[in-house]
Design an enzyme around this catalytic site. Sequence first.
Site, mmCIF file in Angstrom:
data_model
loop_
_atom_site.group_PDB
_atom_site.id
_atom_site.type_symbol
_atom_site.label_atom_id
_atom_site.label_comp_id
_atom_site.label_asym_id
_atom_site.label_seq_id
_atom_site.Cartn_x
_atom_site.Cartn_y
_atom_site.Cartn_z
ATOM 1 N N SER A 68 1.559 -29.634 -26.520
ATOM 2 C CA SER A 68 1.419 -28.862 -24.961
ATOM 3 C C SER A 68 0.291 -30.775 -24.362
ATOM 4 O O SER A 68 -0.866 -30.563 -25.017
ATOM 5 C CB SER A 68 0.487 -28.132 -25.076
ATOM 6 O OG SER A 68 0.503 -27.245 -23.283
ATOM 7 N N ASP A 69 0.464 -30.761 -23.180
ATOM 8 C CA ASP A 69 -0.432 -31.477 -22.055
ATOM 9 C C ASP A 69 -0.498 -30.931 -21.111
ATOM 10 O O ASP A 69 -0.380 -29.901 -20.625
ATOM 11 C CB ASP A 69 0.120 -32.375 -21.616
ATOM 12 C CG ASP A 69 -1.418 -34.347 -21.855
ATOM 13 O OD1 ASP A 69 -1.580 -34.167 -22.568
ATOM 14 O OD2 ASP A 69 -1.254 -33.852 -21.055
#
Length: 192
Positions: A68-69
């Site tokens: 995730s970012d």
Amino acid sequence: MRKLILASSSIHRKKLLNQLKLRFTVVSPNIDETRKKNEPISRFVKRLSKEKAMKVACNNKNSIVIGSDEVAVVNNKILGKPLTASNAKKQLRLISGKKVTFKTGICVACLSEKKLYSSVVNYSIIMKNLNDSQITNYIKKEDMLNCAGSIRIEGLAIGLIKKTSGSDPTSIIGLPLIKLSHYLEKIGYTII
């Protein structure tokens, strides 16, 4: 049950994933997080989430890996982590009274199953008009120097917000649990 791995060094993502009461391990992906020239913001966060998941998945082919970012965006400009109180003050003045959109890339990969799911979840907040006293007090009281846009919504920042909108409120903290749950189910990983 296949091993579940969170490809992240974020304590906030780890706390969020703990909400699902799943057993998982954490592996820091250590990738280059530089944005490519003229790369659209949504493509940027989606690419980073996928690169994080794939880097860890390559060494854990039988595992399910989550990457995730997230970035905060105002007026099509990315606001990163402030890192200093001075930068936080500038960011908070900039976003005062404005709409801030948090774009969170999510990727779930299982190489042994040849499955990969990836998307971007948007969640928006409209900030109150902030005065210098509110900004100073918030910076003094809240640990938000490592939060995109200086916003720690799970903390004191909730008092700075006029309105929120989006499909997954957990995405603003950095890991969209609704989308993640959907992807895990598609891979065949039972949550409940």
